[in-house]
Structures are given as C-alpha cells and as structure tokens.
Design a protein around this motif. Structure first.
Motif, mmCIF file in Angstrom:
data_model
loop_
_atom_site.group_PDB
_atom_site.id
_atom_site.type_symbol
_atom_site.label_atom_id
_atom_site.label_comp_id
_atom_site.label_asym_id
_atom_site.label_seq_id
_atom_site.Cartn_x
_atom_site.Cartn_y
_atom_site.Cartn_z
ATOM 1 N N PRO A 237 42.157 44.896 3.261
ATOM 2 C CA PRO A 237 40.882 44.713 3.972
ATOM 3 C C PRO A 237 41.023 43.907 5.273
ATOM 4 O O PRO A 237 40.476 44.290 6.310
ATOM 5 N N LEU A 238 41.787 42.822 5.241
ATOM 6 C CA LEU A 238 41.936 42.010 6.465
ATOM 7 C C LEU A 238 42.714 42.779 7.535
ATOM 8 O O LEU A 238 42.408 42.670 8.732
ATOM 9 N N SER A 239 43.711 43.565 7.102
ATOM 10 C CA SER A 239 44.455 44.387 8.071
ATOM 11 C C SER A 239 43.561 45.447 8.693
ATOM 12 O O SER A 239 43.708 45.789 9.870
ATOM 13 N N ARG A 240 42.622 45.988 7.898
ATOM 14 C CA ARG A 240 41.661 46.951 8.458
ATOM 15 C C ARG A 240 40.839 46.305 9.567
ATOM 16 O O ARG A 240 40.639 46.893 10.623
ATOM 17 N N LEU A 241 40.372 45.089 9.297
ATOM 18 C CA LEU A 241 39.583 44.375 10.313
ATOM 19 C C LEU A 241 40.415 44.114 11.559
ATOM 20 O O LEU A 241 39.948 44.279 12.689
ATOM 21 N N HIS A 242 41.667 43.721 11.339
ATOM 22 C CA HIS A 242 42.562 43.459 12.470
ATOM 23 C C HIS A 242 42.771 44.734 13.278
ATOM 24 O O HIS A 242 42.686 44.727 14.515
ATOM 25 N N ARG A 243 43.021 45.840 12.579
ATOM 26 C CA ARG A 243 43.247 47.110 13.254
ATOM 27 C C ARG A 243 41.984 47.544 14.019
ATOM 28 O O ARG A 243 42.052 48.021 15.151
ATOM 29 N N PRO B 267 38.596 37.377 28.640
ATOM 30 C CA PRO B 267 37.642 36.992 27.582
ATOM 31 C C PRO B 267 37.807 37.821 26.299
ATOM 32 O O PRO B 267 37.621 37.310 25.198
ATOM 33 N N LEU B 268 38.179 39.083 26.460
ATOM 34 C CA LEU B 268 38.397 39.937 25.282
ATOM 35 C C LEU B 268 39.648 39.470 24.532
ATOM 36 O O LEU B 268 39.652 39.373 23.295
ATOM 37 N N HIS B 269 40.689 39.150 25.273
ATOM 38 C CA HIS B 269 41.917 38.654 24.632
ATOM 39 C C HIS B 269 41.655 37.325 23.916
ATOM 40 O O HIS B 269 42.166 37.088 22.818
ATOM 41 N N ALA B 270 40.868 36.461 24.556
ATOM 42 C CA ALA B 270 40.552 35.168 23.935
ATOM 43 C C ALA B 270 39.778 35.382 22.637
ATOM 44 O O ALA B 270 40.052 34.720 21.623
ATOM 45 N N PHE B 271 38.839 36.315 22.657
ATOM 46 C CA PHE B 271 38.056 36.593 21.449
ATOM 47 C C PHE B 271 38.977 37.038 20.314
ATOM 48 O O PHE B 271 38.897 36.524 19.183
ATOM 49 N N LEU B 272 39.861 37.996 20.599
ATOM 50 C CA LEU B 272 40.739 38.521 19.540
ATOM 51 C C LEU B 272 41.685 37.443 19.024
ATOM 52 O O LEU B 272 41.914 37.327 17.811
ATOM 53 N N ALA B 273 42.221 36.639 19.935
ATOM 54 C CA ALA B 273 43.177 35.597 19.525
ATOM 55 C C ALA B 273 42.502 34.565 18.627
ATOM 56 O O ALA B 273 43.005 34.232 17.546
ATOM 57 N N ILE B 274 41.355 34.062 19.070
ATOM 58 C CA ILE B 274 40.673 33.027 18.273
ATOM 59 C C ILE B 274 40.196 33.615 16.944
ATOM 60 O O ILE B 274 40.307 32.985 15.883
ATOM 61 N N LEU B 275 39.668 34.836 16.987
ATOM 62 C CA LEU B 275 39.138 35.443 15.755
ATOM 63 C C LEU B 275 40.215 35.528 14.672
ATOM 64 O O LEU B 275 39.958 35.153 13.522
ATOM 65 N N PHE B 276 41.416 35.972 15.043
ATOM 66 C CA PHE B 276 42.433 36.186 14.009
ATOM 67 C C PHE B 276 43.358 34.986 13.808
ATOM 68 O O PHE B 276 43.989 34.872 12.764
ATOM 69 N N ASP B 277 43.426 34.088 14.783
ATOM 70 C CA ASP B 277 44.265 32.894 14.592
ATOM 71 C C ASP B 277 43.489 31.745 13.966
ATOM 72 O O ASP B 277 44.080 30.868 13.325
ATOM 73 N N ARG B 278 42.158 31.692 14.188
ATOM 74 C CA ARG B 278 41.426 30.488 13.789
ATOM 75 C C ARG B 278 40.167 30.730 12.964
ATOM 76 O O ARG B 278 39.616 29.784 12.412
ATOM 77 N N VAL B 279 39.654 31.952 12.928
ATOM 78 C CA VAL B 279 38.383 32.175 12.210
ATOM 79 C C VAL B 279 38.611 32.961 10.922
ATOM 80 O O VAL B 279 38.272 32.491 9.837
ATOM 81 N N LEU B 280 39.194 34.142 11.041
ATOM 82 C CA LEU B 280 39.433 34.957 9.837
ATOM 83 C C LEU B 280 40.776 34.577 9.228
ATOM 84 O O LEU B 280 41.722 35.364 9.193
ATOM 85 N N VAL B 281 40.849 33.320 8.765
ATOM 86 C CA VAL B 281 42.100 32.814 8.186
ATOM 87 C C VAL B 281 41.791 32.147 6.848
ATOM 88 O O VAL B 281 40.680 31.727 6.593
ATOM 89 N N ASN B 282 42.815 32.057 6.051
ATOM 90 C CA ASN B 282 42.665 31.483 4.713
ATOM 91 C C ASN B 282 42.827 29.972 4.743
ATOM 92 O O ASN B 282 43.498 29.440 5.612
#
Lengths: 206, 206
Positions: free
Chosen positions: A91-97, A191-206
């Motif tokens: 599921p998380l890989s789907r979101l990433h993709r 801004p798009l790159h920043a969104f993707l980086a923060i989302l997967f490095d700092r928000v959607l994390v365990n």
C-alpha cells in the motif's frame, strides 16, 4: 458502379473524428486558459473546424466542458491514478508510485499548467454549482482511493497506528494541489519536488 | 461670501473616495470571479460610478489589478501575515498563530473564495508574465517569512535539527494553498482543518 460503399460508416467515422478533434483541442485550451477565457470560437478556430459544427456535437459550452472533464479523468487515470490500484505493490509503495507519477506527469506539461480539475476548481468552485459538484466528486473519488491505500498501509504496519487516516488523505491531496499551483506561478518544479520529498521522508513514515 | 472653501480639498476628497470605491469594489469582484471574468464595466456598475471614470484613475485594467493586489497584500498582512513577525512569541508559536489566523480568515470569506494570490496564480500563472512575476514575488516573500520562522524554531530546538527548512517552508505554503482550493470546491472547511491538524500534530513537531 458504387463499389458498395456504405456512406453511413464513412459519415460516422467523420463524425467521430470531428467530435474527437473538438474534444482534444478544447481540452488543451481549457487546461491552459481555463473555462472563462476559452470561447467556443477559439476551439473551432484551433481545431480548424467550420463554425456551426460545434452545436451538432455538443448542446452547449457547459456540456462540452463536462465531456472534456471525463476525457481528462481518463487521461489522469492512465498516467497517474491507476497506480493506487496496483496490487503487486505494498500500500505505501502504491502511494509512492502514485505521487511520483503525478509529479512526473505534471512536470512534463507545457508551462507547468497544472491539473485541470484543480484549475477549474479554483476558477469555478465557488460560483457554478454544476461544475462545483462535478469537480468535487472527482476530487472526492481520488481522496477515497488515497485514503484506502493509507488505511491498508496502516493495517499492515507501514504507517503508525495512531495516524488519523482520513485527515491524512485530505492533507496529501491538498499538498499536491498546492504544489502544482506554486510550480505554475514560479515556473519551476522546486515546490513539487519539496512536496514529494517532505511527504515521503517526513510525513508518511513509521 | 464664499466661506473660504478650498475647493481643491473637496475635489481631492472626492477623487480619493471614487478611486477607493473602485479599488474596493474591484477587489471583491476579482477575488470572487477572477481576472478574466471581471470586466471594467462590471466594476463601474457594482461601484455605481459613471462610465469613463475608470481611466481617470487607472491607466488600464492590468494596472488596476496590480493596485488591487497591493491592497490585498496589505489586508492579508493585517489579518494574517503580521503574526510571523510577533517577537513576543516563540518561532513555532508564531507559525502556529500565522497558520491558525490564515485558517480563520479564509474560513470567514463569502463562498470560501480562497486567497486572491492563489486564485490569480492559478488563472494567470502560466501565461501572463507581468502578473506571474508579481504573484511569484508575493508568494516568495511569504515563503521567506515562513522559512525564517522555521529556521529560528530549529535554532532554538523547537524543531528537529535534521529538518530541511527550505523544503519545509515550500511544503507548508503549498499545503495551505491546496487546502484553500479544496475548501472552495467542496464548500466545506474540512480540508483546511485537516491541513492545520496534520501540520501541527504530525509535521512541525520535535
């Protein structure tokens, strides 16, 4: 001698082609310039189709734009949306993709013109109820699909148990649309790159 | 007997008032309907000002819209922006106050019409260089102010040392604009509330 030509088939092909040309041309114009700034005459001229043809295929400009939105939805699904349903991934890989594909797709657009649904929501959301409800339904569907993946990611331990999934789905979708808006006005994908980086490095994390 | 009336003052007051009425009326219309859908005639009619007056005060529609944007910037600063400069608060509290004030302000607007800078960025960002650069400068200034607070929050230990501050500033500003867009199209403040909750409960945390 007529070679048994079935003119109804030829007429039907021509009809389909003209309708399709109007639709594709209109989609590009509305995506770029928005609803108000795109006149039916602009579409006819850009498509090189005679005046008067438009109403043979579409009852009104508003009906035309709703058909254009359907076509956009299909295109979005083909390029981006289908990744949320890819059962071969976690599921998380789907979101990433999904979010990465969205990033690539929108970054590849002429003039970083953004998402047509976002553009028309901004332009018509507050004042045209027919379009508003249609645009909202499209965004709600996407948010539901994101929410389902988030829920599944939480259920299988890819995301923390205490993460509020419904709010997070809203947060992710808003973030993407805001990043697209800011990419457009800065004419820069940062801004798009920043969104993707923060989302997967700092928000959607365990 | 003239009672020593200084007609130049009276003329000047009238001039100021008419200009101000045009500006305020135009601001409301452009905020609601956007640039393309707002004609000069619409502004004159809504302001109940005679035709022909417009060009006495403003060289063109585009000049008018730039002045409207200045007025919007002042209004935004008064209601929202100044919180980022409130030295009586810690840096993280300043950010919290700023985003909460933005939420209250935008939620109180008729028809959840959103941020004028965001609306015009969506409409004009990709295709009108004069407006694009002005809108970008306004958003860049706001992003810099957010970034400064984030940096100060990191420096004093309110945020983690490894947080990428520049990207985070982009992320926060994009999220706000996306949430405003989704509040408008859903005619419901839930996406804005979700943005604020996730931002302060799960993103800007130590």
């Amino acid at each position: 001698m007529t070679f048994g030509i079935d003119w109804s088939i030829i007429f039907s092909v021509k009809t389909t082609n003209t309708r399709q040309i109007l639709l594709e041309t209109g989609k590009q114009l509305i995506w770029e310039k928005g609803y108000t700034a795109t006149g039916i005459l602009d579409v006819l001229q850009a498509a090189n189709v005679p005046k008067g043809s438009f109403y043979h295929y579409f009852k009104s400009k508003d009906v035309f734009v709703l058909v254009v939105l359907d076509s956009y939805a299909q295109e979005h699904y083909t390029h981006v949306g289908h990744h949320l349903e890819d059962e071969t991934l976690t599921p998380l890989s789907r979101l990433h993709r999904f979010f990465t594909a969205a990033g690539h797709w929108f970054e590849s657009m002429p003039a970083y013109r953004g998402c047509m649904v976002g553009n028309l929501s901004q332009e018509l959301g507050a004042y045209n109820e027919d379009f508003r409800s249609r645009l909202q339904a499209m965004l709600d569907q996407l948010r539901s699909n994101i929410q389902l993946c988030l829920q599944q990611a939480q259920d299988c331990g890819e995301l923390p148990a205490q993460m509020p999934i419904e709010q997070m789905a809203d947060f992710c979708l808003s973030g993407l649309h805001g990043a697209l808006l800011r990419m457009k006005v800065s004419q820069n994908p940062a801004p798009l790159h920043a969104f993707l980086a923060i989302l997967f490095d700092r928000v959607l994390v365990n």
